[in-house]
Design a protein around this motif. Structure first.
Motif, PDB file in Angstrom:
ATOM      1  N   CYS A   8       2.919  14.431 -17.422  1.00 41.32           N
ATOM      2  CA  CYS A   8       2.240  13.063 -17.829  1.00 41.32           C
ATOM      3  C   CYS A   8       0.731  13.312 -17.872  1.00 41.32           C
ATOM      4  O   CYS A   8       0.158  12.791 -18.784  1.00 41.32           O
ATOM      5  N   VAL A   9       0.176  14.015 -16.919  1.00 37.73           N
ATOM      6  CA  VAL A   9      -1.241  14.066 -16.929  1.00 37.73           C
ATOM      7  C   VAL A   9      -1.630  14.884 -18.257  1.00 37.73           C
ATOM      8  O   VAL A   9      -2.774  14.698 -18.849  1.00 37.73           O
ATOM      9  N   ALA A  10      -0.772  16.133 -18.556  1.00 41.43           N
ATOM     10  CA  ALA A  10      -1.113  16.923 -19.741  1.00 41.43           C
ATOM     11  C   ALA A  10      -0.984  15.964 -21.019  1.00 41.43           C
ATOM     12  O   ALA A  10      -1.587  16.124 -22.012  1.00 41.43           O
ATOM     13  N   THR A  11      -0.063  15.090 -21.090  1.00 38.02           N
ATOM     14  CA  THR A  11       0.166  14.024 -22.316  1.00 38.02           C
ATOM     15  C   THR A  11      -1.023  13.371 -22.354  1.00 38.02           C
ATOM     16  O   THR A  11      -1.558  13.080 -23.485  1.00 38.02           O
ATOM     17  N   LEU A  12      -1.461  12.576 -21.256  1.00 34.23           N
ATOM     18  CA  LEU A  12      -2.622  11.965 -21.244  1.00 34.23           C
ATOM     19  C   LEU A  12      -3.786  12.652 -21.900  1.00 34.23           C
ATOM     20  O   LEU A  12      -4.809  12.068 -22.763  1.00 34.23           O
ATOM     21  N   LYS A  13      -4.200  14.006 -21.372  1.00 36.03           N
ATOM     22  CA  LYS A  13      -5.257  14.743 -21.736  1.00 36.03           C
ATOM     23  C   LYS A  13      -5.127  15.104 -23.415  1.00 36.03           C
ATOM     24  O   LYS A  13      -6.202  15.097 -24.054  1.00 36.03           O
ATOM     25  N   ALA A  14      -3.934  15.143 -23.918  1.00 35.39           N
ATOM     26  CA  ALA A  14      -3.726  15.250 -25.360  1.00 35.39           C
ATOM     27  C   ALA A  14      -4.127  14.100 -25.946  1.00 35.39           C
ATOM     28  O   ALA A  14      -4.583  14.105 -27.181  1.00 35.39           O
ATOM     29  N   ILE A  15      -3.578  12.836 -25.535  1.00 32.85           N
ATOM     30  CA  ILE A  15      -4.220  11.561 -26.220  1.00 32.85           C
ATOM     31  C   ILE A  15      -5.530  11.396 -26.312  1.00 32.85           C
ATOM     32  O   ILE A  15      -6.027  11.368 -27.180  1.00 32.85           O
ATOM     33  N   ASP A  16      -6.084  11.595 -25.113  1.00 29.54           N
ATOM     34  CA  ASP A  16      -7.448  11.493 -25.099  1.00 29.54           C
ATOM     35  C   ASP A  16      -8.060  11.999 -23.737  1.00 29.54           C
ATOM     36  O   ASP A  16      -7.702  11.527 -22.708  1.00 29.54           O
ATOM     37  N   PRO A  17      -9.051  13.156 -23.507  1.00 24.77           N
ATOM     38  CA  PRO A  17      -9.362  13.722 -22.516  1.00 24.77           C
ATOM     39  C   PRO A  17     -10.002  12.765 -21.518  1.00 24.77           C
ATOM     40  O   PRO A  17     -10.121  13.081 -20.400  1.00 24.77           O
ATOM     41  N   GLY A  18     -10.677  11.799 -22.207  1.00 33.25           N
ATOM     42  CA  GLY A  18     -11.410  10.850 -21.271  1.00 33.25           C
ATOM     43  C   GLY A  18     -10.549  10.162 -20.307  1.00 33.25           C
ATOM     44  O   GLY A  18     -10.992   9.558 -19.474  1.00 33.25           O
ATOM     45  N   LEU A  19      -9.175  10.027 -20.342  1.00 30.10           N
ATOM     46  CA  LEU A  19      -8.123   9.341 -19.896  1.00 30.10           C
ATOM     47  C   LEU A  19      -8.119  10.073 -18.331  1.00 30.10           C
ATOM     48  O   LEU A  19      -7.382   9.309 -17.453  1.00 30.10           O
ATOM     49  N   ILE A  20      -8.386  11.167 -18.093  1.00 33.52           N
ATOM     50  CA  ILE A  20      -8.217  11.849 -16.930  1.00 33.52           C
ATOM     51  C   ILE A  20      -9.775  12.201 -16.496  1.00 33.52           C
ATOM     52  O   ILE A  20      -9.634  13.106 -15.503  1.00 33.52           O
ATOM     53  N   THR A  21     -10.472  11.517 -16.761  1.00 37.01           N
ATOM     54  CA  THR A  21     -11.827  11.422 -16.000  1.00 37.01           C
ATOM     55  C   THR A  21     -12.251  10.508 -15.250  1.00 37.01           C
ATOM     56  O   THR A  21     -11.831   9.309 -15.382  1.00 37.01           O
ATOM     57  N   PRO A  22     -13.378  10.675 -14.503  1.00 36.88           N
ATOM     58  CA  PRO A  22     -13.808   9.518 -13.443  1.00 36.88           C
ATOM     59  C   PRO A  22     -14.618   8.348 -14.439  1.00 36.88           C
ATOM     60  O   PRO A  22     -14.530   7.374 -13.719  1.00 36.88           O
ATOM     61  N   ILE A  23     -14.771   8.821 -15.408  1.00 39.75           N
ATOM     62  CA  ILE A  23     -15.718   7.713 -16.146  1.00 39.75           C
ATOM     63  C   ILE A  23     -14.837   7.103 -17.327  1.00 39.75           C
ATOM     64  O   ILE A  23     -15.585   6.330 -18.227  1.00 39.75           O
ATOM     65  N   GLY A  24     -13.851   7.729 -17.484  1.00 39.67           N
ATOM     66  CA  GLY A  24     -12.784   6.926 -18.420  1.00 39.67           C
ATOM     67  C   GLY A  24     -13.264   7.436 -20.144  1.00 39.67           C
ATOM     68  O   GLY A  24     -14.191   8.155 -20.329  1.00 39.67           O
ATOM     69  N   PRO A  25     -12.558   7.047 -21.193  1.00 37.74           N
ATOM     70  CA  PRO A  25     -12.800   7.312 -22.320  1.00 37.74           C
ATOM     71  C   PRO A  25     -14.136   6.753 -22.961  1.00 37.74           C
ATOM     72  O   PRO A  25     -14.250   5.547 -22.748  1.00 37.74           O
ATOM     73  N   GLY A  26     -15.002   7.486 -23.532  1.00 39.79           N
ATOM     74  CA  GLY A  26     -16.127   7.062 -24.279  1.00 39.79           C
ATOM     75  C   GLY A  26     -17.079   6.444 -22.948  1.00 39.79           C
ATOM     76  O   GLY A  26     -17.856   5.421 -23.201  1.00 39.79           O
ATOM     77  N   ASP A  27     -17.096   6.945 -21.537  1.00 38.16           N
ATOM     78  CA  ASP A  27     -17.763   6.456 -20.497  1.00 38.16           C
ATOM     79  C   ASP A  27     -17.525   5.003 -20.312  1.00 38.16           C
ATOM     80  O   ASP A  27     -18.639   4.402 -20.034  1.00 38.16           O
ATOM     81  N   ALA A  28     -16.363   4.623 -20.432  1.00 41.14           N
ATOM     82  CA  ALA A  28     -16.045   3.185 -20.156  1.00 41.14           C
ATOM     83  C   ALA A  28     -16.211   2.549 -18.860  1.00 41.14           C
ATOM     84  O   ALA A  28     -16.310   1.359 -18.656  1.00 41.14           O
ATOM     85  N   VAL A  29     -16.225   3.497 -17.826  1.00 35.15           N
ATOM     86  CA  VAL A  29     -16.400   3.147 -16.506  1.00 35.15           C
ATOM     87  C   VAL A  29     -17.630   3.757 -15.932  1.00 35.15           C
ATOM     88  O   VAL A  29     -17.655   4.750 -15.185  1.00 35.15           O
ATOM     89  N   PRO A  30     -18.895   3.347 -16.300  1.00 30.56           N
ATOM     90  CA  PRO A  30     -20.257   4.060 -15.692  1.00 30.56           C
ATOM     91  C   PRO A  30     -20.253   3.852 -14.512  1.00 30.56           C
ATOM     92  O   PRO A  30     -19.851   3.033 -13.684  1.00 30.56           O
ATOM     93  N   GLN A  31     -21.060   4.690 -13.724  1.00 28.76           N
ATOM     94  CA  GLN A  31     -21.637   4.470 -12.397  1.00 28.76           C
ATOM     95  C   GLN A  31     -21.878   3.023 -12.121  1.00 28.76           C
ATOM     96  O   GLN A  31     -21.634   2.907 -10.934  1.00 28.76           O
ATOM     97  N   PRO A  32     -22.966   2.430 -12.825  1.00 29.17           N
ATOM     98  CA  PRO A  32     -23.411   1.019 -12.333  1.00 29.17           C
ATOM     99  C   PRO A  32     -22.010   0.051 -12.160  1.00 29.17           C
ATOM    100  O   PRO A  32     -22.152  -0.613 -11.223  1.00 29.17           O
ATOM    101  N   MET A  33     -21.047   0.358 -12.803  1.00 29.66           N
ATOM    102  CA  MET A  33     -20.005  -0.519 -12.801  1.00 29.66           C
ATOM    103  C   MET A  33     -19.005  -0.233 -11.628  1.00 29.66           C
ATOM    104  O   MET A  33     -18.616  -0.923 -10.919  1.00 29.66           O
ATOM    105  N   ILE A  34     -18.939   1.268 -11.199  1.00 29.38           N
ATOM    106  CA  ILE A  34     -18.328   1.402  -9.981  1.00 29.38           C
ATOM    107  C   ILE A  34     -19.113   0.828  -8.928  1.00 29.38           C
ATOM    108  O   ILE A  34     -18.591   0.320  -7.840  1.00 29.38           O
ATOM    109  N   LEU A  35     -20.414   1.116  -8.654  1.00 30.03           N
ATOM    110  CA  LEU A  35     -21.271   0.200  -7.811  1.00 30.03           C
ATOM    111  C   LEU A  35     -21.021  -1.307  -7.464  1.00 30.03           C
ATOM    112  O   LEU A  35     -20.637  -1.745  -6.450  1.00 30.03           O
ATOM    113  N   SER A  36     -20.820  -1.772  -8.780  1.00 28.39           N
ATOM    114  CA  SER A  36     -20.771  -3.279  -8.800  1.00 28.39           C
ATOM    115  C   SER A  36     -19.205  -3.560  -8.173  1.00 28.39           C
ATOM    116  O   SER A  36     -19.164  -4.706  -7.472  1.00 28.39           O
TER     117      SER A  36
END
Length: 497
Positions: free
Chosen positions: A218-246
């Motif tokens: 499942c994780v490999a498939t997510l990476k193939a769809i968009d590598p951002g899906l398995i990163t802490p900040i999401g595709p295209g930096d959708a979850v920036p650090q200020p949002m995490i603080l919020s």
């Protein structure tokens, strides 16, 4: 149209809720005086044990956004949203750790049955009481609206029955059992609902992982769809650090300002119950949130072309589960929704009856009303509030998770600092509380409506700062708390140890 086996788990669950309400009603009828009825109906005679307390806080806090909105966003943003959701894990620990013991002690000393009772005893101010009661009603209405819509949409998507059928099924059920059974019915059904939610979350996660060929695939498939899906900040930096603080503020620290969870701190039996609840609640809510949000994320690997949003999770359930297990899953979010709504309904009813009518209309003398009359008035008031929200949900707006977060933010803007500073700061007074409420709500509304660019920071962060500053300034400029209040809250034997 759905198979009969899909509806059976839902019917069983709703039937259990009714039985709990009938039992609780019999318990409340044992009281012989008006104050006894009020304490029983609105706070269950302060008799919750550890497991029930933990499950009740979890069930009141989790909602439609936890099962529908949150996993829907996780489907779109991947593991970044799972990490963000896990910020909510300390909910029970924080609530009971910061408020728990001292809040319960002071609630008993001041004979407070509602949160507003406590604020009245602490600040001795009509302005604080009226503002808090009105804010509670307004933001609870918005939050309950989100829950009603979420439940009805989920029921519609999975069963095929019309939206209005689902709305009527669970909406009227929660209104009836809350009105009939009061607080004891609420916490008992919360315990049942919490167990249903945990079971349902495991069912859907197992189904998604199996359909995707295992976790690694499942994780490999997510990476193939968009590598951002398995990163802490999401595709295209959708979850920036200020949002995490919020989110640490909104669903971390801010939960101390949610009346539906802080109210539960008044109702537990003893210190052991509180400590047991802190441990059990933290473990259970962590497991629950991880399962449902991970299911939403991994669902993208199984069915990558679903429309992101509130219907993503229901569609996954409909395609991956058999009719019976789909019914079990429906019972999970319905439980989350009903357990959030029932607490809000009860507190809204208490705001009208206890905080406004009895205090101002009857000059604080509840004995002027018989228990039977109080019971009738409570039932009618709870039912009317619920039916108003039910009517508003018939023509639903979209974006559940944001409606819910708006309501949560508004409640936190009002209650957070008056509760915490009222408990722990001797210099807190009515002027500070009023200034904090007015400035906090004004700031939150302005930021929510104008939506200035804040780099991903949620409106609750500057709102909390403004409300805190307003409280301190107002307290310094206003009249100090009376000696009677200081003795009551900080006299000999009233410490926090």
């Amino acid at each position: 149209m759905a198979e009969l086996s899909t509806i059976v788990p839902v019917v069983i669950y709703l039937s259990l809720s009714f039985l709990a309400a009938l039992w609780a009603r019999k318990q409340s009828q044992k009281t012989s005086d008006s104050h006894g009825f009020i304490e029983e109906y609105f706070i269950g005679g302060r008799s919750m044990g550890g497991f029930v307390l933990a499950m009740s806080i979890i069930a009141s806090y989790t909602s439609a956004s936890s099962f529908v909105g949150g996993p829907g966003v996780a489907y779109k943003l991947g593991l970044s949203w799972v990490l963000l959701a896990m910020i909510q894990v300390p909910t029970t620990f924080l609530t009971l750790g910061v408020l728990g013991k001292r809040f319960a002690i002071m609630a008993r000393k001041t004979r407070s049955v509602t949160l507003t009772d406590f604020l009245r005893a602490r600040y001795r101010s009509d302005a604080v009481v009226v503002l808090c009661s009105l804010a509670l009603l307004v933001f609870f209405m918005a939050a309950m609206l989100a829950q009603f819509i979420g439940g009805a949409r989920l029921f519609q998507a999975v069963t095929g029955y019309p939206y209005i059928v689902g709305l009527a099924l669970f909406g009227l059920t929660v209104i009836l059992y809350t009105a009939v059974g009061g607080f004891r019915a609420v916490v008992l059904t919360d315990a049942i609902q919490g167990m249903v939610m945990v079971f349902a979350s495991v069912v859907v996660l197992v189904a998604v992982v199996n359909a995707g060929g295992g976790m690694e695939r499942c994780v490999a498939t997510l990476k193939a769809i968009d590598p951002g899906l398995i990163t802490p900040i999401g595709p295209g930096d959708a979850v920036p650090q200020p949002m995490i603080l919020s989110f640490w503020v909104l669903v971390g620290l801010g939960i101390l300002g949610l009346p539906q969870t802080s109210q539960k701190c008044m109702g537990y039996k003893d210190s052991r119950s509180m400590h047991d609840a802190m441990i059990m609640g933290t473990l259970i809510i962590g497991f629950l949130l991880l399962c449902v949000h991970l299911a939403g994320t991994l669902g993208r690997a199984v069915i990558p072309d679903l429309p992101a949003g509130d219907l993503a999770m229901p569609t996954l359930i409909m395609k991956l589960l058999s009719p019976f297990w789909a019914g079990v899953f429906i019972a999970g979010p319905l439980a989350a929704i009903m357990s959030t709504v029932d607490s809000m309904l009860l507190l809204a009813s208490a705001a009208i009856i206890k905080d406004l009518y009895i205090h101002y209309g009857l000059k604080g003398d509840a004995s002027r009303m018989t228990p039977v009359r109080l019971q009738t008035m409570s039932l009618v008031c709870t039912a009317v509030i619920g039916l108003i929200v039910f009517a508003a949900a018939i023509e639903p707006p979209d974006l559940l998770v944001w409606i819910n977060l708006f309501a949560f933010g508004g409640l936190e803007a009002v209650f957070l600092w008056p509760i915490i500073l009222g408990l722990y700061w001797k210099e807190a007074n009515a002027s500070g509380a009023v200034a904090s409420i007015v400035a906090g709500v004004a700031c939150f509304f302005a930021l929510s409506i104008l939506k200035p660019g804040m780099g991903g920071i949620h409106a609750i962060v500057p709102t909390s700062i403004v409300a805190f500053a307003a409280f301190v300034i107002g307290a310094k400029c206003g009249r100090p708390a009376s000696e009677e209040v200081i003795r009551l809250f900080w006299g000999e034997g009233n410490g926090t140890s």
